[in-house]
Scaffold this motif. Structure first.
Motif, PDB file in Angstrom:
ATOM      1  N   THR A  76     -22.074  26.973  98.610  1.00 36.36           N
ATOM      2  CA  THR A  76     -21.996  28.122  99.516  1.00 36.36           C
ATOM      3  C   THR A  76     -22.830  29.297  99.011  1.00 36.36           C
ATOM      4  O   THR A  76     -23.611  29.867  99.771  1.00 36.36           O
ATOM      5  N   ARG A 126     -30.426  31.941 102.808  1.00 39.79           N
ATOM      6  CA  ARG A 126     -30.445  32.580 104.129  1.00 39.79           C
ATOM      7  C   ARG A 126     -30.905  34.027 104.007  1.00 39.79           C
ATOM      8  O   ARG A 126     -31.709  34.504 104.823  1.00 39.79           O
ATOM      9  N   ARG A 151     -26.107  30.848 100.952  1.00 36.69           N
ATOM     10  CA  ARG A 151     -26.068  32.266 101.299  1.00 36.69           C
ATOM     11  C   ARG A 151     -27.305  32.979 100.741  1.00 36.69           C
ATOM     12  O   ARG A 151     -27.930  33.805 101.427  1.00 36.69           O
ATOM     13  N   HIS A 152     -27.676  32.656  99.511  1.00 38.38           N
ATOM     14  CA  HIS A 152     -28.862  33.253  98.893  1.00 38.38           C
ATOM     15  C   HIS A 152     -30.121  32.866  99.667  1.00 38.38           C
ATOM     16  O   HIS A 152     -30.979  33.722  99.939  1.00 38.38           O
ATOM     17  N   LEU A 193     -21.888  27.836 105.770  1.00 39.03           N
ATOM     18  CA  LEU A 193     -21.766  29.115 105.093  1.00 39.03           C
ATOM     19  C   LEU A 193     -20.319  29.608 105.128  1.00 39.03           C
ATOM     20  O   LEU A 193     -20.050  30.787 105.235  1.00 39.03           O
ATOM     21  N   THR A 245     -16.681  30.843 104.180  1.00 34.16           N
ATOM     22  CA  THR A 245     -16.181  31.725 103.131  1.00 34.16           C
ATOM     23  C   THR A 245     -15.393  30.912 102.118  1.00 34.16           C
ATOM     24  O   THR A 245     -14.681  29.977 102.456  1.00 34.16           O
TER      25      THR A 245
END
Length: 394
Positions: free
Chosen positions: A111, A118, A115-116, A5, A7
């Protein structure tokens, strides 16, 4: 923050990612951009209706800025399974996502996807990247057969540079390849058999068959074997033959008649003719039945079944020759005969199916297989370990 994850780095193309409708998703798969990504049927929206016990989610993404801002460049069917006793989910993207794996910036879409997931309560993800890893032609495989031999023992192979690069990129981001070297833990077959169709005429395909295959096809024709496209009404007969085939060949798919009826209905509701059932009759009796699935320029022979009696009239060879010709007529670039065992030992029971498929003079392909990783956070890592133990006990 974990590598999974991380940045986005400075200067990276900013990507939007959000749920999309089935209509938007299907339109992308049918577009030039979607077809170029060679989507598989397991990433069609209809597949969510086939898999009981899973909740499906359709996602899409693309650039936020630039000349193609707002357009889709990738999609994913995510199957979510709840871990008993929790509000957390395991996410599975069978043979997906449908993404540009050749792009230089894997993280630009990976990424945001992670992120979505999680944020949606996913604790771990399994994916099936589309690039090939290695390929062997039929002649090389035949030359490499012998006691105790495996496909991976045959050194004369073609290594796909994209597949090798994607594997290294995933490892660097903390992903683990499932199932060891030969994919024993993969849900989908890691080793498949494919017959190239692009740039070949029907005469080329016929001359490319082995002498045994051509002889068997002629025998079926002379014996009066008739191959037709059946329908839902023939699925019970197909299933009866499948159970006979499983017992004869020593495998068990573990699927019910209802599963195939659901699959046939869902795929054909999405696009008429997406799934076909081919049947071979002799003296009025169905002796063999095979299913075929089409998406874009790819065609799959999915499941085959045949009777124990009158095998001398060779109904399965006749079926396959009809299906290969129909795939060619549809403009398919490849006819995928799906999974094969990596065993090259003639004494191994599983070798028989590979030997039969080798008669088409296609290629054994090792895909990248399936990859898995827990998402960021101690709780997710703990749940992932518990989930693996739960599966091992089932």
């Amino acid at each position: 923050m974990s590598a999974l994850l991380a940045t986005a780095s400075c200067g990276r193309q900013e990507t939007w990612l959000e749920p999309v409708s089935a209509e938007v998703y299907r339109a992308f798969l049918a577009s030039r951009a979607g077809i170029a990504l060679a989507p598989g049927f397991l990433q069609c929206p209809s597949w969510a209706a086939v898999k009981e016990g899973w909740h499906g989610q359709l996602l899409g993404w693309g650039p936020r800025t630039g000349p193609t801002a707002g357009e889709l460049t990738g999609v994913a069917l995510v199957l979510l399974r709840q871990f008993p006793g929790t509000n957390k989910y395991f996410a599975y993207l069978p043979e997906g996502p449908v993404a540009d794996w050749a792009g230089a910036d894997l993280d630009s879409w990976l990424t945001p996807l992670l992120r979505h997931l999680r944020a949606a309560g996913v604790f771990a993800v399994r994916i099936g990247p589309s690039p090939d890893y290695r390929r062997w032609d039929a002649a090389g495989i035949k030359a490499g057969t012998g006691p105790g031999r495996r496909v991976t023992d045959v050194l004369n192979c073609e290594v796909d540079p994209l597949g090798a690069a994607v594997a290294e990129r995933l490892r660097a981001r903390g992903w683990r390849r499932c199932g060891g070297d030969e994919g024993d833990g993969d849900a989908q077959p890691r080793f498949v058999f494919r017959v190239p169709l692009a740039g070949r005429t029907v005469d080329d395909l016929w001359s490319g068959l082995s002498q045994e295959w051509r002889r068997n096809i002629r025998r079926a024709r002379k014996s009066g074997v008739e191959v037709t496209v059946g329908g839902a009404a023939e699925l019970p007969e197909f299933y009866k033959l499948l159970r006979i085939t499983e017992e004869r060949d020593g495998f068990r798919l573990g699927r019910s008649l209802a599963y195939y009826e659901r699959q046939y209905a869902a795929l054909n509701a999405e696009e008429p003719g997406r799934m076909r059932l081919y049947v071979a009759r002799h003296q009025g009796e169905i002796l063999a039945a095979h299913t075929m699935v089409t998406v874009g320029r790819r065609v799959w022979y999915q499941t085959g079944a045949s009777a124990d009696h009158r095998r001398e009239v060779r109904p399965s060879n006749a079926l396959q020759w009809r299906m290969i010709r129909d795939a060619h007529a549809l403009g398919a670039e490849v006819y995928d005969m799906r999974g094969v065992s990596p065993a090259l030992d003639p004494a191994d029971r599983a070798f028989g199916l590979l030997r039969w498929k080798l008669g088409t003079k296609g290629r054994v392909v090792e895909t990248l297989g399936e990859w898995e990783a827990p998402l960021e956070g101690t709780a997710n890592h703990t749940l992932y370990r518990a989930f693996k133990m739960y599966l091992a006990r089932r």
